[in-house]
Scaffold this active site. Sequence first.
Site, mmCIF file in Angstrom:
data_model
loop_
_atom_site.group_PDB
_atom_site.id
_atom_site.type_symbol
_atom_site.label_atom_id
_atom_site.label_comp_id
_atom_site.label_asym_id
_atom_site.label_seq_id
_atom_site.Cartn_x
_atom_site.Cartn_y
_atom_site.Cartn_z
ATOM 1 N N ASP A 10 0.876 -1.170 0.000
ATOM 2 C CA ASP A 10 0.000 0.000 0.000
ATOM 3 C C ASP A 10 0.916 1.223 0.000
ATOM 4 O O ASP A 10 2.134 1.109 0.149
ATOM 5 C CB ASP A 10 -0.884 -0.012 1.258
ATOM 6 C CG ASP A 10 -1.775 1.224 1.350
ATOM 7 O OD1 ASP A 10 -2.453 1.539 0.357
ATOM 8 O OD2 ASP A 10 -1.778 1.895 2.390
ATOM 9 N N SER A 11 0.308 2.413 -0.116
ATOM 10 C CA SER A 11 1.097 3.630 -0.038
ATOM 11 C C SER A 11 1.607 3.877 1.389
ATOM 12 O O SER A 11 2.539 4.640 1.587
ATOM 13 C CB SER A 11 0.247 4.816 -0.479
ATOM 14 O OG SER A 11 -0.885 4.908 0.362
ATOM 15 N N CYS A 73 -4.328 -1.747 -1.754
ATOM 16 C CA CYS A 73 -4.456 -0.312 -2.024
ATOM 17 C C CYS A 73 -5.534 -0.142 -3.088
ATOM 18 O O CYS A 73 -5.400 -0.676 -4.205
ATOM 19 C CB CYS A 73 -3.121 0.222 -2.537
ATOM 20 S SG CYS A 73 -3.180 1.944 -3.055
ATOM 21 N N GLU A 152 -2.636 8.877 8.283
ATOM 22 C CA GLU A 152 -1.174 8.703 8.379
ATOM 23 C C GLU A 152 -0.604 9.484 9.567
ATOM 24 O O GLU A 152 0.490 9.198 10.020
ATOM 25 C CB GLU A 152 -0.492 9.138 7.072
ATOM 26 C CG GLU A 152 -0.725 8.187 5.906
ATOM 27 C CD GLU A 152 0.063 6.866 6.012
ATOM 28 O OE1 GLU A 152 1.173 6.872 6.562
ATOM 29 O OE2 GLU A 152 -0.465 5.835 5.557
ATOM 30 N N CYS A 186 -10.982 2.915 -0.062
ATOM 31 C CA CYS A 186 -9.555 3.164 0.169
ATOM 32 C C CYS A 186 -9.210 2.372 1.426
ATOM 33 O O CYS A 186 -9.937 2.441 2.426
ATOM 34 C CB CYS A 186 -9.316 4.645 0.380
ATOM 35 S SG CYS A 186 -7.691 5.024 1.066
ATOM 36 N N HIS A 188 -7.155 2.759 3.668
ATOM 37 C CA HIS A 188 -6.925 3.538 4.900
ATOM 38 C C HIS A 188 -8.218 3.741 5.692
ATOM 39 O O HIS A 188 -8.181 3.910 6.899
ATOM 40 C CB HIS A 188 -6.378 4.939 4.562
ATOM 41 C CG HIS A 188 -4.895 4.983 4.323
ATOM 42 N ND1 HIS A 188 -4.320 4.485 3.177
ATOM 43 C CD2 HIS A 188 -3.881 5.491 5.074
ATOM 44 C CE1 HIS A 188 -3.008 4.691 3.232
ATOM 45 N NE2 HIS A 188 -2.720 5.300 4.367
HETATM 46 N N1 DGL Z 1 -4.712 3.145 0.874
HETATM 47 C C1 DGL Z 1 -4.708 3.520 -0.484
HETATM 48 C C2 DGL Z 1 -5.998 3.268 -1.176
HETATM 49 O O1 DGL Z 1 -6.594 2.280 -0.840
HETATM 50 C C3 DGL Z 1 -3.938 4.730 -0.900
HETATM 51 C C4 DGL Z 1 -4.339 6.018 -0.341
HETATM 52 C C5 DGL Z 1 -3.406 7.124 -0.712
HETATM 53 O O2 DGL Z 1 -2.183 6.937 -0.606
HETATM 54 O O3 DGL Z 1 -3.884 8.168 -1.133
HETATM 55 O O4 DGL Z 1 -6.447 3.965 -2.043
#
Ligand code: DGL
Length: 271
Positions: A10-11, A73, A152, A186, A188
């Site tokens: 993931d990011s 992600c 984050e 997402c 996150h």
């Molecule tokens: N967690 C990621 C997603 O599912 C990336 C979010 C991001 O870095 O903007 O989209």
Amino acid sequence: MDMRPIGVFDSGLGGLTAVRALWQILPEEHLIYFGDTARVPYGGRSQETLLKYARQDVRFLRSFDLKAILVACGTVTTTALPTLQKENDLPIVGVVEPACRRAAAVTKNKHVGMIATPASVRSGAYSRTLHGLDPEIRVIEKACPLLVPLVENGRVRPGDVVIETVVREYLEPLRQSGIDTLILGCTHYPLLTDVIANVMGPEVELVSAGEEGAFELKRMLKSRGLRADETQRGESEFFVSDRAEDFENLASLFLQEDLHHGARRIDIEEY
Ligand code: DGL
């Protein structure tokens, strides 16, 4: 049986929502996690940049002898998954299809909300997939660009006025629209489940893309005979592209467990 590890990326912290589920449903599997913390957030970036990042993330993970990769992600899944699958000779699973399948199965009024990053919303991947599953489903989508930076920074708790204000502003139109199911598109966002549930109320079912991706990975491993020995206990290794300490602190908070070997920093530009 296949004892090789699974790559998950993931990011940043978002993929931990998949890791948490994998620890529950596949405790025997060895995981190699990569969080691209030097370049988070991904969600506002262009298709070309995202593809470049995704290729580098996969190249790093493939420096290990993996049996499969979970793209934990939403943004990479919506913008780069088919290319990654074409370019790599190992199974790669994303989060969009399994999340949509779950949403299509649970919605009763066929009115589904979807929140994700701007890149994911722009791609149209979630609504295309939902309509492919059931053309009668009405989808209302909303990009929530401020949520990833807040997550984050550890701003995830109910009672935190900053996250509550931002979540309420994003979600109010969806709440009023009468959806009965909301895809957290997402990975996150499931870290904000309590805050989101407080705004949406108990009638709205929340679908976690991270969790559904983990379930899909399990199904895929089973169907291809790739599961590890279930009598073993797997280990997880964590890698990041920026300060390991920050990731370790928040990750152990979210996973409610210390990372056994901590997190190690790598230079993603070398891949
Ligand atoms: N967690 C990621 C997603 O599912 C990336 C979010 C991001 O870095 O903007 O989209």
